[in-house]
Design an enzyme around this catalytic site. Structure first.
Site, PDB file in Angstrom:
ATOM      1  N   LYS A 286       1.106  -1.262  -0.238  1.00 11.23           N
ATOM      2  CA  LYS A 286      -0.176   0.223  -0.422  1.00 11.23           C
ATOM      3  C   LYS A 286       0.698   1.187  -0.162  1.00 11.23           C
ATOM      4  O   LYS A 286       2.270   1.516   0.482  1.00 11.23           O
ATOM      5  CB  LYS A 286      -1.044  -0.013   0.565  1.00 11.23           C
ATOM      6  CG  LYS A 286      -2.003  -0.957   0.940  1.00 11.23           C
ATOM      7  CD  LYS A 286      -2.766  -1.163   2.727  1.00 11.23           C
ATOM      8  CE  LYS A 286      -4.026  -1.883   2.600  1.00 11.23           C
ATOM      9  NZ  LYS A 286      -5.306  -1.404   1.948  1.00 11.23           N
ATOM     10  N   ARG A 360     -10.474 -11.377   1.937  1.00 12.54           N
ATOM     11  CA  ARG A 360     -11.167 -12.811   1.031  1.00 12.54           C
ATOM     12  C   ARG A 360     -10.618 -13.940   1.166  1.00 12.54           C
ATOM     13  O   ARG A 360     -10.695 -14.927   1.618  1.00 12.54           O
ATOM     14  CB  ARG A 360     -11.466 -12.206   0.550  1.00 12.54           C
ATOM     15  CG  ARG A 360     -10.628 -11.833  -1.204  1.00 12.54           C
ATOM     16  CD  ARG A 360     -10.764 -11.268  -2.715  1.00 12.54           C
ATOM     17  NE  ARG A 360     -11.571  -9.587  -2.391  1.00 12.54           N
ATOM     18  CZ  ARG A 360     -11.985  -8.895  -3.467  1.00 12.54           C
ATOM     19  NH1 ARG A 360     -11.988  -9.130  -3.871  1.00 12.54           N
ATOM     20  NH2 ARG A 360     -11.695  -7.624  -2.532  1.00 12.54           N
TER      21      ARG A 360
HETATM   22  N1  BES Z   1      -8.340  -3.455   3.881  1.00 11.79           N
HETATM   23  C1  BES Z   1      -8.457  -3.138   2.596  1.00 11.79           C
HETATM   24  C2  BES Z   1      -9.740  -2.505   2.632  1.00 11.79           C
HETATM   25  C3  BES Z   1      -9.826  -1.242   3.274  1.00 11.79           C
HETATM   26  C4  BES Z   1      -9.493   0.138   2.671  1.00 11.79           C
HETATM   27  C5  BES Z   1     -10.228  -1.399   5.201  1.00 11.79           C
HETATM   28  C6  BES Z   1      -9.826   1.170   3.337  1.00 11.79           C
HETATM   29  C7  BES Z   1     -10.976   0.283   5.369  1.00 11.79           C
HETATM   30  C8  BES Z   1     -10.126   1.244   4.838  1.00 11.79           C
HETATM   31  C9  BES Z   1      -8.808  -4.212   1.562  1.00 11.79           C
HETATM   32  O1  BES Z   1      -7.430  -5.383   2.191  1.00 11.79           O
HETATM   33  C10 BES Z   1      -7.921  -3.561   0.685  1.00 11.79           C
HETATM   34  O2  BES Z   1      -6.749  -3.383   0.770  1.00 11.79           O
HETATM   35  N2  BES Z   1      -9.030  -4.561  -0.295  1.00 11.79           N
HETATM   36  C11 BES Z   1      -8.225  -3.675  -2.128  1.00 11.79           C
HETATM   37  C12 BES Z   1      -8.808  -5.014  -2.654  1.00 11.79           C
HETATM   38  C13 BES Z   1      -7.971  -4.798  -4.433  1.00 11.79           C
HETATM   39  C14 BES Z   1      -6.844  -5.108  -3.902  1.00 11.79           C
HETATM   40  C15 BES Z   1      -9.164  -5.535  -4.916  1.00 11.79           C
HETATM   41  C16 BES Z   1      -8.598  -2.387  -1.767  1.00 11.79           C
HETATM   42  O3  BES Z   1      -9.617  -2.063  -1.148  1.00 11.79           O
HETATM   43  O4  BES Z   1      -8.456  -1.004  -2.382  1.00 11.79           O
HETATM   44 ZN    ZN Z   2      -5.419  -5.712   1.576  1.00  9.35          ZN
END
Ligand code: BES
Ligand code: ZN
Ligand code: ZN
Length: 507
Positions: A286, A360
């Site tokens: 990230k 997931r």
């Molecule tokens: N933990 C994150 C989602 C999240 C984002 C939680 C903002 C709280 C605040 C999750 O694991 C994630 O990173 N999801 C990705 C999925 C994508 C790669 C398909 C996302 O939302 O960018």
């Molecule tokens: Zn994530």
């Protein structure tokens, strides 16, 4: 965290001694009922405020008056509840939270809420609920997390409202009030526990910490807790959960809490929580800005554990199982890489195209494990997608599932508790988008498909079983879901929603 003490004392509002007397007041043109009577003792100060529109009883509007001359109370706080006809327990909860915040900010150590007249009628069937909402609102509002702050009273004088007294006019509702207070305290304790877990940083709240917390809670509440470690997961073939945790030095944990409040033969509701104790994104790292917020990626786990706590404390006559998939998502020499293929407990293989879509993956194995209980229904809580914030902001969680009756009921509970859920679709077309070219599934949809939150759900559906299932994406509401009774920081979202759901749903 220490919680405000809540007690009761029948008294006359004019004779009641307190630092701060709180009156809930409906929206009106001029003071009525008990507010009018108190106004007479204050020589019309309140009527003047109404006239000047400084206070008219609008929801969460406040008026703080020094009133030593007219009442035995030192100060009076009026808090608006809006239109009398539209009054609900949830509105009272908000107004009480508002008043409690004002009392605390005003440096009062104790306050009293008068529970007779205007909003409260002991003869009404909702009296207990309304009184409980006063206790709940104040208890939830006054949440503080200062475990990591050194205490130096001189540098940081901390004022806390320590006691709230509910004041009915007579002794008659004493038993009902006592019940309402005890119930509210149980709910507040559970929500505070969830918020605490989320408040702790990633270097404290590891999967092992979550497991130990769950064990401690289970012992206290006399429910069963078992924790599966890496070895047991390997035996069960939980390759998806293990895959996420591979890059971390913190061992993963699958936490299972069982509560049987009904005959053991009755199929349980299973609640599954995402417990990613820190989500760096893994190798699909990230961006640095705001990455610290990803300590909250175990909010689903926190809500799951705390819901089990509340269910046990409230002694609900149902069976509920909580399953938490806890792991830390880190980049490392051993971490899974984009393109890696994992074999899940269900036997299905998953091509990991983005290691940041790890929620997931951990949930896949937890949902498969849930099938062991032959559940009546499964609901999962997860901070799954950033896309849910694009869709709904921080105003509602998304609910996505296979059973319209279950979703309807969840929506109703969301409305009653103001832990709003908004349905997003699970169209058949989405199923194809999570199919992989070389494995059974891929963990992100093909580029350009969009509907990120639904895609997450389409993936989870494969593991969710045939019984009714609902996925609740709380990425937008676990944090920044501020209300009069939810301060800045973690909201504890999900606990009150699910308790209401479990107490009310029948289908
Ligand atoms: N933990 C994150 C989602 C999240 C984002 C939680 C903002 C709280 C605040 C999750 O694991 C994630 O990173 N999801 C990705 C999925 C994508 C790669 C398909 C996302 O939302 O960018
Ligand atoms: Zn994530
Ligand atoms: Zn995540």
């Amino acid at each position: 965290m220490l919680m405000i003490k809540i007690n009761q004392k029948p008294d006359n509002p004019f004779k009641h001694k307190t630092e701060c007397l709180i009156l809930l007041c409906p929206e009106e043109k001029k003071p009525g009922g008990i507010v009018k009577e108190v106004d007479a003792a204050l020589n019309g100060t309140i009527a003047t405020a109404f006239k000047n529109k400084r206070f008219t009883g609008k929801l969460n509007q406040t008026l703080l008056l020094n009133c030593r001359a007219g009442l035995k109370a030192d100060n009076l706080v009026l808090v608006g509840v809006g239109k009398a006809k539209e009054l609900t327990a949830e509105i009272i909860c908000k107004a009480s939270g508002t008043a409690a915040n004002l009392a605390e900010k005003s440096n009062f150590k104790s306050a009293s809420v008068y529970l007779n007249g205007s909003c409260f009628d002991p003869a009404d069937s909702n009296y207990g609920d309304f009184a409980g909402a006063v206790a709940e609102g104040a208890g939830l509002a006054l949440y503080h997390f200062d475990e990591y702050k050194s205490r130096d009273e001189k540098d940081d004088p901390q004022s806390r409202l320590e006691t709230l007294t509910l004041v009915p006019a007579t002794k008659t509702p004493q038993a009902a009030l006592a019940k309402s207070i005890v119930r509210a305290e149980k709910i507040v304790r559970a929500v505070h526990a969830a918020r605490d877990l989320v408040s702790h940083p990633g270097n404290t709240a590891t999967p092992t910490y979550l497991a130990n917390h769950a064990k401690k809670m289970a012992r206290k509440c006399k429910i069963t807790c078992k924790v599966l470690g890496k070895k047991e997961m390997e035996k069960l073939g939980m390759g998806a959960l293990l895959g996420v945790s591979r890059g971390s030095h913190e061992p993963p944990a699958l936490i299972v809490l069982e509560y049987f409040g009904a005959a053991k033969s009755k199929a349980p509701t299973v609640i599954v929580g995402k417990g990613v104790t820190f989500d760096t994104g893994g190798i699909s790292l990230k961006p640095g800005a705001s990455m610290d917020e990803m300590k909250m990626d175990m909010s689903g786990a926190a809500a799951t554990i705390s819901t089990l706590q509340a269910v046990a404390e409230l002694k609900l006559k149902i069976n509920v199982v909580g399953i938490v998939a806890a792991a830390e998502n880190m980049p490392d020499g051993l971490a899974i890489k984009p393109g890696d293929i994992l074999k899940s407990m269900s036997g299905k293989t998953i091509e990991v195209l983005n290691t940041d879509a790890e929620g997931r993956l951990v949930l896949a194995d937890a949902l498969t494990y849930a099938q062991r209980y032959k559940p009546k229904e499964v609901v999962d809580l997860a901070t799954l997608t950033g896309a849910v914030i694009m869709a709904l902001g921080h105003q509602a969680a998304a609910v996505i599932g296979t059973n319209p009756a279950m979703i309807k009921q969840l929506k109703e509970s969301g409305k009653a508790t103001d832990e709003r859920v908004w349905e997003l679709p699970l169209w058949e077309e989405f199923d194809k988008a999570v199919k992989s070219d070389i494995a059974d599934l891929k963990n992100i949809a093909s580029p350009g498909v969009g509907a990120g939150s639904s895609m997450g759900a389409a993936f989870l559906k494969v593991f969710a079983g045939d019984q009714p299932w609902a996925h609740i994406d709380i990425a937008g509401t676990a944090w920044e879901y501020e209300k009069p009774y939810i301060p800045k920081g973690p909201s504890g979202f999900g606990v009150r929603l699910l308790i209401h759901y479990l107490e009310h749903h029948k289908y």
